[in-house]
Design a protein around this motif. Structure first.
Motif, PDB file in Angstrom:
ATOM      1  N   PRO A 136      21.167  38.714 -78.871  1.00 15.97           N
ATOM      2  CA  PRO A 136      21.485  37.331 -79.567  1.00 15.97           C
ATOM      3  C   PRO A 136      21.452  37.022 -77.478  1.00 15.97           C
ATOM      4  N   PRO A 137      21.271  35.738 -77.619  1.00 16.08           N
ATOM      5  CA  PRO A 137      20.000  34.781 -76.328  1.00 16.08           C
ATOM      6  C   PRO A 137      21.777  34.903 -75.368  1.00 16.08           C
ATOM      7  N   SER A 138      21.234  35.742 -74.527  1.00 18.45           N
ATOM      8  CA  SER A 138      22.709  36.069 -73.422  1.00 18.45           C
ATOM      9  C   SER A 138      21.726  35.700 -71.308  1.00 18.45           C
ATOM     10  N   GLU A 139      22.398  34.902 -71.439  1.00 17.88           N
ATOM     11  CA  GLU A 139      22.272  34.705 -69.916  1.00 17.88           C
ATOM     12  C   GLU A 139      22.728  35.729 -68.560  1.00 17.88           C
ATOM     13  N   SER A 140      23.341  36.668 -69.790  1.00 11.20           N
ATOM     14  CA  SER A 140      24.560  37.822 -68.533  1.00 11.20           C
ATOM     15  C   SER A 140      23.763  39.337 -69.138  1.00 11.20           C
ATOM     16  N   ASN A 141      23.195  39.157 -69.916  1.00 13.96           N
ATOM     17  CA  ASN A 141      22.330  40.702 -70.099  1.00 13.96           C
ATOM     18  C   ASN A 141      21.092  40.888 -69.628  1.00 13.96           C
ATOM     19  N   PRO A 142      21.279  41.476 -68.577  1.00 19.31           N
ATOM     20  CA  PRO A 142      19.951  41.535 -68.219  1.00 19.31           C
ATOM     21  C   PRO A 142      18.717  42.285 -69.222  1.00 19.31           C
ATOM     22  N   GLN A 143      18.837  43.219 -70.048  1.00 21.91           N
ATOM     23  CA  GLN A 143      18.387  44.084 -71.461  1.00 21.91           C
ATOM     24  C   GLN A 143      17.617  42.702 -72.422  1.00 21.91           C
ATOM     25  N   TYR A 144      18.626  41.562 -72.477  1.00 18.86           N
ATOM     26  CA  TYR A 144      18.114  40.171 -73.409  1.00 18.86           C
ATOM     27  C   TYR A 144      17.407  39.999 -72.186  1.00 18.86           C
ATOM     28  N   HIS A 145      17.321  39.179 -70.865  1.00 18.71           N
ATOM     29  CA  HIS A 145      16.417  38.732 -69.605  1.00 18.71           C
ATOM     30  C   HIS A 145      14.775  39.517 -70.118  1.00 18.71           C
ATOM     31  N   ILE A 223      25.821  18.022 -64.813  1.00 14.38           N
ATOM     32  CA  ILE A 223      24.194  18.375 -65.926  1.00 14.38           C
ATOM     33  C   ILE A 223      24.064  20.100 -66.035  1.00 14.38           C
ATOM     34  N   HIS A 224      24.273  20.776 -63.952  1.00 13.12           N
ATOM     35  CA  HIS A 224      24.453  21.583 -64.286  1.00 13.12           C
ATOM     36  C   HIS A 224      25.203  22.200 -63.041  1.00 13.12           C
ATOM     37  N   MET A 225      26.251  22.562 -63.501  1.00  9.26           N
ATOM     38  CA  MET A 225      27.244  23.395 -62.491  1.00  9.26           C
ATOM     39  C   MET A 225      26.789  24.113 -61.894  1.00  9.26           C
ATOM     40  N   PRO A 226      27.588  23.431 -60.591  1.00  6.61           N
ATOM     41  CA  PRO A 226      26.766  23.858 -59.215  1.00  6.61           C
ATOM     42  C   PRO A 226      27.131  25.531 -58.959  1.00  6.61           C
ATOM     43  N   ASP A 227      26.395  26.305 -58.092  1.00  7.18           N
ATOM     44  CA  ASP A 227      26.703  27.650 -57.942  1.00  7.18           C
ATOM     45  C   ASP A 227      26.725  28.696 -59.243  1.00  7.18           C
ATOM     46  N   ALA A 228      26.430  28.125 -59.832  1.00  4.13           N
ATOM     47  CA  ALA A 228      26.153  28.980 -61.493  1.00  4.13           C
ATOM     48  C   ALA A 228      23.965  30.136 -60.918  1.00  4.13           C
ATOM     49  N   LEU A 229      24.715  30.675 -61.503  1.00  2.00           N
ATOM     50  CA  LEU A 229      23.209  31.419 -61.508  1.00  2.00           C
ATOM     51  C   LEU A 229      22.352  31.382 -62.544  1.00  2.00           C
ATOM     52  N   VAL A 230      20.785  31.045 -61.984  1.00  2.00           N
ATOM     53  CA  VAL A 230      20.318  30.106 -62.443  1.00  2.00           C
ATOM     54  C   VAL A 230      18.674  31.498 -62.570  1.00  2.00           C
ATOM     55  N   PHE A 231      18.542  31.546 -64.156  1.00  2.00           N
ATOM     56  CA  PHE A 231      17.278  32.749 -63.895  1.00  2.00           C
ATOM     57  C   PHE A 231      15.943  32.468 -64.418  1.00  2.00           C
ATOM     58  N   THR A 232      14.991  32.347 -63.773  1.00  2.00           N
ATOM     59  CA  THR A 232      14.106  32.039 -64.327  1.00  2.00           C
ATOM     60  C   THR A 232      12.923  32.897 -65.295  1.00  2.00           C
ATOM     61  N   CYS A 233      13.788  33.822 -65.376  1.00  2.00           N
ATOM     62  CA  CYS A 233      12.703  34.492 -66.634  1.00  2.00           C
ATOM     63  C   CYS A 233      13.492  34.662 -67.953  1.00  2.00           C
ATOM     64  N   LEU A 234      14.686  33.122 -67.613  1.00  6.56           N
ATOM     65  CA  LEU A 234      14.902  32.701 -69.577  1.00  6.56           C
ATOM     66  C   LEU A 234      14.815  31.128 -69.530  1.00  6.56           C
TER      67      LEU A 234
END
Length: 767
Positions: A136-145, A223-234
């Protein structure tokens, strides 16, 4: 001895059917005389008796692997209006994978150097993952990345192979050992967590894609939570963009050498074009946006935006780039983009300049789309052309989506196919327009929907015109067809013509008297025919080869040849001192090459050095069933130029391309030769000349050309100085955009990281 099997059980109620039970684990039931005919099931399991144990062959492999992924990026899954269209399923052609995933084309290596840690690689062939269509799509799971970058990369590769009609090969690794020259690169490496910064780029040196992650600093916390991690690979758009850079580098590595302001801008624009038009391959997204815009795709919508999450996270008001418009910094409102003739003259920065090309292509698409839905609008509006208020009916949305999808698919295919008709170096936007028109005219005989006119109009609206044409029309934009190889054919040449020579020009066909045609001498025409026969052998050799390593090896063998085998390099050497071939290609094949700052060929001191690149077989089928079978290759030559204050003052013979002292520059020329295999002709010659062709034409028109004189040949000074002045901005101590991105020696583009600097985004600022 323990035996392990996978099997099936027949659940049929047929009386004559044997119930077979094979499961993961040891064999639970051994059927002494089980035969395929005993079972009523449609199965390809074949059973045979082996030491009282039945063995079975596996079922055929699936055609597709289905993987869940983001259509855009994670930010749209947090919006109630877009959550239902952001999670889609990619259908990827099946291949056996190792954990990583590692397949035929790509290898995902998940190492994070900021914490010095490898993340566990995903096994996409695990039964549970297969059953669930991936993770399932997930920002926190490296395997999904890892899954996300694989799915998007393979989706992009599939589109390129469909358009080009051949397998994609990555750029080879250049070796210092000139005898070996290059090394095959089978897989592109992908690092989902390569750096902690707002950056993602393709590395020509590493043959890898490197994706960063960072803490957001949005301009609007709503629009976007400050200090949230953003992954360009997603981000679908970022991954597609970087994969396209890698594919383009594999097709032509010289497009990283920024000899004019369009080159790096083209790299950026082309990658954006592919990312944008892949949005239209997602049916649910397309239907949703057509319903939202009431079919008006020229208004603000998701399909024309790139990297929404990244744009917001680094302090922007919207997406990173938008083909349709942008936010006014003063009002904060989105405004549609208007074509401006001055932009192409003013903008030098690659992203901004590239946006002009993206906007031109997108405008061409919109024109095509609007023409395709005219009849639907007339029907839906009772002939008024104005749709009634309220939501569009689902049937109308579906029909509009179908037309938009076709228009986008055709536009994308036109843009990708054009790569084979571009010059091998120093590309301009005008060159690209000519390539689009030529490629389409080769494959599609009748343009009954005016696709070509839509492109011409969109480019003209932005002041983009090709060099070397007198009128702007479809026919004049098509590269001139030479058709050399057919008996008794004349070919198009320069404006001065050529004085006839009894030694070479057959007396049965007198030289034409117009300035538009010459007759090739019999020696040159004979050698070109010999090369054509050789290229037909090459086409026959690799026509049905699907192994990419074998294609690479066979191509290298055909270029180099061997002790007993004829090679393409040797065939081109036979054209030494052919003035006709030099005028045709703009390259130097004269014995007087040392006066032009050129190195000798490795096998003959009589011949100047040259390299053959990008040999490839093209096999495509047009919409009417017309076949295009061509072999294309490029010839590149180099000349050492001495400079003083941006002016050419002489030549030197370069020993290598690295670390040249001040006052020296290596100028390159090249041409792409397109051979039609079915008609056995050299069809197109697409040149960026090394020689001053006009001077050569004047001299050969006045002289007997049974021999050559060294003062006939000179490097085109105006082109050299134009290129140098762009790179150095007139002085050696000043730095252009090119030097800022490449960082090191101006001639060392193959040994640096152009896209690392080009793609860096500073958080807290708009790009």
């Amino acid at each position: 001895m323990m035996r392990w099997f996978f099997g099936i059980k027949c659940i049929s109620s047929n009386v004559g059917c044997l119930g077979l039970l094979f499961v993961w684990g040891k064999l639970d039931l051994v059927m002494e005389n089980a035969q395929l005919s005993d079972c009523c099931c449609d199965t390809i399991f074949i059973f045979q008796k082996t030491n009282q144990v039945m063995s079975g062959f596996k079922h055929r492999k699936p055609t597709f692997r289905h993987l869940r992924a983001y259509a855009f990026d994670p930010s749209l899954s947090l919006d109630i209006n877009t959550v239902n269209i952001n999670n889609i399923v990619y259908s990827i052609l099946w291949e056996d994978l190792e954990p990583g995933p590692i397949g035929e084309y790509v290898e995902v290596i998940d190492y994070d150097p900021t914490i010095k840690k490898f993340y566990k690689p995903i096994d996409l062939d695990h039964p549970y993952i297969l059953a669930e269509r991936g993770l399932p799509p997930s920002e926190s799971n490296p395997q999904y990345h890892q899954l996300m970058v694989y799915a998007v990369a393979m989706h992009t590769i599939k589109n390129f192979e469909k358009a080009l009609g051949r397998k994609i090969l990555w750029s080879s690794r250049l070796l210092k050992d000139r005898k070996k020259y290059e090394e095959y690169v089978g897989r592109l490496r992908i690092y989902p967590h390569a750096m902690r910064e707002a950056n993602a780029y393709y590395s020509p040196m590493k043959k890898a894609l490197l994706f960063g992650y960072f803490s957001a600093t949005p301009a609007n916390a709503g629009i976007h939570m400050p200090d949230a991690l953003v992954f360009t690979c997603l981000s679908h758009d970022i991954v597609t963009h970087e994969v396209t850079h890698a594919i383009l580098d594999g097709i032509n590595r010289n497009y990283s050498r920024a000899t004019n302001p369009d080159v790096l801008a083209f790299h950026e624009a082309f990658a954006d074009i592919v990312a944008l038009f892949q949005h239209f391959t997602f049916p649910d997204v397309l239907k949703h946006q057509i319903a939202q815009t009431r079919g008006n795709l020229s208004s603000q919508n998701l399909l024309g935006k790139l990297a929404q999450e990244l744009g917001a996270a680094i302090g922007g008001h919207g997406s990173l780039r938008d083909a349709l418009g942008g936010y006014n910094k003063t009002t904060g409102e989105w405004e549609p983009q208007k074509a401006n003739l001055d932009d192409y003259l003013r903008w030098q920065e690659p992203h901004k300049r590239g946006s002009i090309l993206v906007a031109a292509v997108f405008e061409a698409f919109l024109t095509i789309y609007k023409n395709r839905i005219k009849d639907l609008l007339r029907i839906a509006s009772n002939g008024t052309g104005i749709l009634p208020e309220g939501e569009l009916g689902p049937d109308l949305v579906n029909r509009m989506a179908t037309e938009a999808s076709k228009a986008a698919k055709h536009t994308l295919m036109m843009c990708i196919r054009a790569l084979d008709y571009c010059p091998p170096l120093s590309i301009t936007f005008g060159d690209y327009l000519r390539a689009i028109i030529t490629a389409d005219m080769d494959l599609v005989k009748e343009d009954n929907r005016d696709y070509r006119l839509a492109f011409i109009d969109a480019f003209r609206n932005r002041g983009i015109y090709p060099d070397g044409i007198k009128t702007l029309s479809i026919d004049s934009l098509q590269h001139k067809m030479w058709n050399i190889g057919l008996e008794g054919k004349t070919v198009v040449a320069g404006k001065y013509g050529v004085r006839p020579n009894k030694m070479y020009v057959p007396s049965i066909e007198p030289a034409p008297t117009t300035n538009d045609h010459i007759l090739l001498d019999s020696n040159t025409q004979g050698l070109i025919k010999l090369i054509i026969r050789f290229l037909k052998d090459y086409a026959d050799k690799i026509k049905y080869v699907t192994d990419r390593k074998e294609i690479f090896d066979e191509t290298r063998n055909f270029i180099k040849g061997g002790f007993e085998n004829y090679g393409l390099h040797r065939g081109v050497k036979g054209l030494l001192d052919s003035v006709y071939f030099m005028r045709l290609t703009g390259l130097s094949f004269t014995r007087h090459y040392k006066d032009l700052g050129m190195k000798p060929s490795g096998q003959s001191n009589e011949m100047p050095s040259f390299s053959i690149q990008n040999l490839r077989l093209v096999s495509r089928t047009g919409p009417d069933g017309d076949l295009v079978n061509q072999v294309i290759f490029s010839i590149i030559q180099k000349s050492g130029i001495r400079l003083r204050k941006g002016k050419m003052i002489g030549h030197f013979t370069p020993e290598n391309d690295e670390s040249l002292s001040e006052g020296k520059y290596i100028y390159q020329g090249g041409c792409s030769l397109v051979f039609d295999i079915d008609s056995s002709t050299l069809k197109y010659v697409i040149s960026k000349p090394l020689l001053d062709i006009e001077h050569l034409e004047k001299e050969t028109f006045k002289q007997d050309i049974s021999y050559t004189k060294k003062d006939w040949f000179r490097i085109d000074r105006s082109l050299v100085e134009k290129e140098v002045n762009y790179l150095y901005q007139g002085e050696h101590l000043m730095h252009s955009e090119y030097q800022n991105y490449f960082g090191m020696g101006i001639n060392d583009f193959l040994y640096n990281e152009p896209f690392g600097f080009l793609h860096r985004h500073e958080t807290g600022h708009e790009e």
